[in-house]
Design an enzyme around this catalytic site. Structure first.
Site, PDB file in Angstrom:
ATOM      1  N   ASP B  94       0.864  -1.182   0.000  1.00 32.39           N
ATOM      2  CA  ASP B  94       0.000   0.000   0.000  1.00 32.39           C
ATOM      3  C   ASP B  94       0.904   1.236   0.000  1.00 32.39           C
ATOM      4  OD1 ASP B  94       1.073   0.152   2.501  1.00 32.39           O
ATOM      5  OD2 ASP B  94      -0.804  -0.043   3.581  1.00 32.39           O
ATOM      6  N   ASP B 268      -7.745  -7.686  -0.582  1.00 34.95           N
ATOM      7  CA  ASP B 268      -6.845  -7.915   0.549  1.00 34.95           C
ATOM      8  C   ASP B 268      -7.631  -7.601   1.811  1.00 34.95           C
ATOM      9  OD1 ASP B 268      -6.686  -4.846   0.335  1.00 34.95           O
ATOM     10  OD2 ASP B 268      -5.665  -5.277   2.218  1.00 34.95           O
ATOM     11  N   HIS B 336      -6.610 -22.038   8.610  1.00 35.57           N
ATOM     12  CA  HIS B 336      -7.930 -22.447   8.126  1.00 35.57           C
ATOM     13  C   HIS B 336      -8.614 -21.291   7.389  1.00 35.57           C
ATOM     14  CE1 HIS B 336     -12.055 -23.958   7.973  1.00 35.57           C
ATOM     15  NE2 HIS B 336     -12.400 -22.761   8.428  1.00 35.57           N
TER      16      HIS B 336
HETATM   17 ZN   LIG Z   1     -10.046 -25.902   7.521  1.00 35.99          ZN
END
Ligand SMILES: [Zn+2]
Ligand SMILES: [Zn+2]
Lengths: 353, 391
Positions: B94, B268, B336
């Site tokens: 940025d 983003d 995750h």
């Molecule tokens: Zn996962």
């Protein structure tokens, strides 16, 4: 020969994708939710079913986690979460259903700083409690005789001798605290070595697992080592500086104090430095990152810096033990400790600063 | 004219949505793409090796933070951020302006640049377009952002208009100051708040500069969702079709889906990693907050359909037991969440290429909101604008 790397709740500090072959699991963190192990084994629960799992009764990195016993050899009290009393029956029931690969027999932890009375009592009680544990153990579990005795060398040797007679799968030298290292620890290792006199079963050294202590212990028949040292150093921003080339030459140095070479990456001198933490180190950190980058991460308090140090430090420890195993195989373990001291732990070092 | 080192190839479209490949100095980026944010040169606790394994092709760095630490002297010494941090894929930075205005209460914007008090010694400091470019050249990002006049969308019309014109003027100063030692691209940022006519002024000014790509700025600041999607749609409608479009600071899964359908290519956001630290994760069925007591005996993964390294190995019971006790727990949740967004973007891309975007978007939205009756109006309207209906 291998290292049981430290975890408290199943994950080594700073590293979220470890591939360690052998890991510790600390009982106090799992004890209160043990119903769950009727459905899933503890190693599977923490995602280490492909590694060798080894239960510890305390969490060595938690300062509140003392393991106390009483006059009667029937139970212990564990400091965390809140002074949990655990009887032999309760302990063995937990151990059996958790399906860890290896566990010590129940015992109080008598550290090298505790008094004479407790040192002696811990050894005597440990033997009695081992017998009760043996009666209750499931066939799949490898149960280790938990050798206690504090700093009392006679008690240590006696405890080892008695346990050697039992039908255990191995032994653990218990009661070694985080701060413990050096001459007194070496004497305890020596006493147990005498007591076990050439027994071929596995022997684990508890405690921080510092390089020098591991090298000494390996020479004295110890085959497995608890170690949280790579993470302790990583937390402080330090890297083990052991290039691990050949060790050579010897003299009688067992009672002396030495230090292990380490780099303090908090030092501003690293800001501009390119290249690996330790030259020719093949760990992921050294292959992919500069010293200056790790200095930067520590400076801006990004945990990535500790992670990269933990990766390097644990890699160095792993290599050290591989080297010891090879030396043992070749029958060259005899003078390894002296060689190691001469090479790395005396005087000043010409590191690649 | 500058020859920018960027190749943009559109491989498929579904009405307004596109699937493309952006070829940059450090490799290809398949779009639509979510770009994780490595503020100070690292993704919170996740190693770059893990980011590579997750398939990340481009990362974000913050000019303001990197300009402070390690600073340009160190960056120059290491020949730029790629080598310094050991990341051989693409980086976008940025301009530093937004960070300043949002982090430093005392920032003020003048024609010269963003004026602020040094957080260390209180002295007057100035981030000019030239200074922003100097730092970004030193970082060596594959895509740099031009310093823009950041304003709250709720400012007066005069102030917003001034910001549009100034942003356009600053582009010229950025281009003039651009002095790279390696190939780098410069994107301009469309301003104009929630007013379509102001956006038009900004769009016109920027597009005439013939930059290699454009960002839509000034959104994701708490405005009404109706306003948000309409401005996105307005901008993507007018931005050149043959250049990449980047929507700044947007990272909710549903926003990524909707805006991809509206023709945005790049996103983003720190939300994925930030929310992980508070124990919140994305699932196909919406947000899930870890609750240690409730989940004590829950041996299911975070998301049944997820194949990320965390879900393959760990249960809700285990992960929630680590929460606020082990720092590594938030790494596992971050992994995750990042994987979830990567997968979402990959699936959107595949759906665009196979012509099944409508079906994909419909399934995703209905599962996320648990039934058509719960889908907010703005989602329906925005998707309708992208020729996607939920029925
Ligand atoms: Zn996962
Ligand atoms: Zn290394």
């Amino acid at each position: 020969m291998d290292i049981f790397f430290y975890t408290g709740r199943g994950l080594p500090p700073f590293i979220s994708n470890s591939s360690f072959k052998a890991l510790q699991l600390a009982l106090p963190h799992f004890y209160s939710n043990q119903e769950i192990f009727d459905k899933i084994s503890l190693p599977e629960y923490v995602g280490i079913q492909d590694s060798l799992s080894y239960l510890t009764i305390r969490d060595i990195m938690n300062p509140r986690c003392h393991v106390l016993g009483g006059a009667k050899p029937d139970s212990i009290t564990v400091g965390i979460p809140n002074n949990q009393k655990i009887t032999i029956e309760e302990y063995m029931s937990f151990v059996n259903k958790s399906k860890v690969d290896i566990a010590p027999s129940l015992s109080e932890e008598a550290s090298l700083s505790c008094g004479n009375h407790r040192s002696k009592r811990s050894a005597k009680n440990a033997i009695v409690m081992l017998d009760s544990c043996l009666e209750l153990k499931s066939p799949a579990l490898k149960l280790l005789g938990n050798i206690q005795g504090g700093k009392d060398m006679e008690s240590r040797e006696f405890c080892a001798k008695e346990m050697k007679k039992r039908c255990v799968d191995g032994f653990v030298i218990g009661g070694i605290d985080l701060e413990e290292s050096g001459a007194q620890l070496r004497r305890v290792v020596g006493a147990v070595y005498n007591g076990l006199s050439g027994d071929s079963r596995m022997i684990v050294l508890s405690g921080p697992g510092r390089p020098l202590d591991i090298v000494y212990a390996a020479q004295h028949g110890i085959t497995f080592f608890e170690s949280c040292w790579p993470f302790i150093l990583a937390e402080k921003g330090k890297a083990l500086d052991l290039p691990l080339v050949n060790f050579e030459d010897a003299e009688n140095i067992e009672d002396m104090d030495f230090y292990e070479p380490e780099l303090d990456l908090n030092d501003e001198k690293f800001a501009m430095q390119k290249g690996a933490l330790v030259e020719n180190c093949e760990c992921l950190t050294c292959k992919q990152h500069h010293r200056g980058y790790i200095y930067h991460l520590l400076r801006v308090k990004e945990m990535g810096g500790n992670t990269l140090l933990a990766i390097h430090n644990s890699f160095v420890m792993k290599k050290l033990v591989e080297k010891l195993a090879k030396a043992k195989e070749e029958g060259k373990l005899g003078s390894v400790y002296a060689d190691f001291v001469n090479k790395y732990c005396m005087g000043s070092f010409s590191t690649i600063n | 004219a500058i020859k920018w080192p960027l190749k943009f190839t559109i491989e498929g479209r579904y009405h307004r949505a596109r699937a493309s490949t952006i070829t940059l100095p450090h490799g290809e980026v398949q779009t639509p793409v979510y770009m994780p944010v490595g503020t100070k040169g690292a993704i919170k606790g996740v190693t770059f090796q893990q980011m590579r394994e997750l398939g990340c092709q481009i990362l974000l760095g913050n000019t303001y933070h990197l300009g402070n630490y390690p600073g340009t002297e160190v960056l120059d010494n290491f020949s730029g951020l790629h080598n310094f941090e050991g990341w051989d894929r693409n980086i976008l930075t940025d301009s530093g302006g937004f960070q300043m205005v949002s982090l430093l209460k005392l920032a003020q914007i003048t024609e010269e640049g963003v004026e602020f008090e040094s957080p260390t010694d209180g002295s007057r400091m100035l981030l000019t377009p030239e200074e922003s470019m100097r730092i970004q050249n030193s970082i060596g990002a594959d895509i740099m952002m031009a310093l823009d006049d950041v304003t709250n969308p709720l400012s007066t019309k005069e102030r917003l208009e001034e910001a549009c014109h100034r942003t356009t003027r600053w582009i010229d100063r950025c281009i003039l100051a651009h002095n790279p030692s390696k190939p780098q691209n410069l994107f301009g940022i469309v301003q104009g708040g929630l007013d379509a006519s102001l956006r038009d002024i900004s769009l016109e000014g920027l597009i005439s500069k013939n930059l290699p790509g454009y960002a839509i700025g000034g959104l994701a600041g708490g405005e009404a969702k109706e306003d948000f999607w309409k401005i996105v749609a307005h901008c993507t409608n007018k931005l050149p079709w043959e250049k990449p479009r980047y929507l700044m600071g947007v990272g909710y899964p549903i926003d990524l889906l909707v805006c991809s359908c509206l023709g945005v290519d790049m996103f983003d956001c720190v939300f994925a990693t930030r929310t992980a630290r508070f124990g919140q994760v994305f699932t196909k069925k919406g947000f899930l907050r870890l609750r240690p007591e409730e989940m004590k005996s829950d041996l299911s993964p975070l998301d049944e359909s997820c194949n990320c390294p965390t879900c393959i190995k760990y249960t809700k019971s285990f992960l929630s037991s680590l929460l606020h006790k082990e720092q590594t727990a938030c790494h596992l949740l971050s992994i995750h969440n990042i994987y979830f967004l990567f997968t979402l973007m990959r699936e959107i891309r595949e759906a665009i290429l196979s012509g099944e975007l409508e079906e994909y978007a419909r399934n995703f939205v209905l599962e996320w909101f648990n039934g058509v009756e719960n889908v907010p109006n703005w989602v329906k309207e925005a998707l309708a604008e992208a020729s996607i209906t939920l029925n």
